[in-house]
Motif scaffolding. Sequence first.
Motif, short mmCIF file in Angstrom:
data_model
loop_
_atom_site.label_atom_id
_atom_site.label_comp_id
_atom_site.label_asym_id
_atom_site.label_seq_id
_atom_site.Cartn_x
_atom_site.Cartn_y
_atom_site.Cartn_z
N THR A 1 0.87 -1.18 0.00
CA THR A 1 0.00 0.00 0.00
C THR A 1 0.90 1.22 0.00
O THR A 1 1.79 1.34 0.84
N GLU A 2 0.69 2.09 -0.97
CA GLU A 2 1.49 3.31 -1.07
C GLU A 2 0.77 4.33 -1.94
O GLU A 2 -0.25 4.04 -2.55
N ARG A 3 1.36 5.54 -2.01
CA ARG A 3 0.77 6.61 -2.82
C ARG A 3 1.35 6.56 -4.23
O ARG A 3 2.56 6.52 -4.41
N LYS B 1 -4.41 11.81 -10.12
CA LYS B 1 -4.45 12.10 -8.70
C LYS B 1 -3.40 11.26 -8.00
O LYS B 1 -3.23 10.09 -8.32
N LEU B 2 -2.73 11.89 -7.05
CA LEU B 2 -1.83 11.14 -6.19
C LEU B 2 -2.70 10.55 -5.09
O LEU B 2 -3.34 11.28 -4.35
N GLN B 3 -2.77 9.24 -5.03
CA GLN B 3 -3.65 8.63 -4.05
C GLN B 3 -3.09 7.32 -3.56
O GLN B 3 -2.23 6.71 -4.20
N GLU B 4 -3.60 6.87 -2.42
CA GLU B 4 -3.15 5.63 -1.83
C GLU B 4 -3.80 4.47 -2.56
O GLU B 4 -5.02 4.47 -2.78
N PHE C 1 -8.20 0.83 -5.22
CA PHE C 1 -8.12 2.25 -4.89
C PHE C 1 -9.52 2.82 -4.76
O PHE C 1 -10.50 2.23 -5.22
#
Length: 190
Positions: free
Chosen positions: A12-14, A99-102, A112
């Motif tokens: 899990t990361e951005r 979008k920068l998202q997790e 996501f």
Amino acid sequence: MSDERRRYFRITERVGVAYELLGTDGESHSRAPDRAQEQVASLLDDIEALDGQILHELEVMSSINPQIARLVGLFNQKLERVVNHVLMDNQLVSKLAQKLQEVNISACGMGFFSDEAAAEGALLRLELTLYPDKKTLNTHGKVIACELEAGSGRYYWRVDFESMSKAHQEVLIQHIVRSQSQQLKNKLKY
């Protein structure tokens, strides 16, 4: 497919995520303008109406005090440049639509959150940007599940990657291994 999932690590990361829902034929179908674009159009209408009023008042003021009219005109030009700069940034961001998202990601798929629902089996065009290297991967995906998160109004999408090139899959695997290693090192520090 489930055997394939077990072969890959999942982290899990951005990540930078841009996607486009495709039709059942796998072809692109442009989406309707979103709320942000409608707000920009409304803002431009308001600015145009104000410009007309400002020009009228400057004409009246120039006969009374030309120096103040010139000063107000300069401020108006300065404000117009700032607004144009902000609008150009907004259009650039809209074009990128990323979008920068997790995300929870592996070499075969990812999960996501999105503000919109998607039908199970829907096809996607995906663009992922991996940080900090800023490597961009383009691939297609298939929505295998879309669930509404209680209380948030957001949807959690589970997507299988489809037709990802071997080169991009290798980049993704190497990135995941490096990121997982870094995450483990960070856990050991604390």
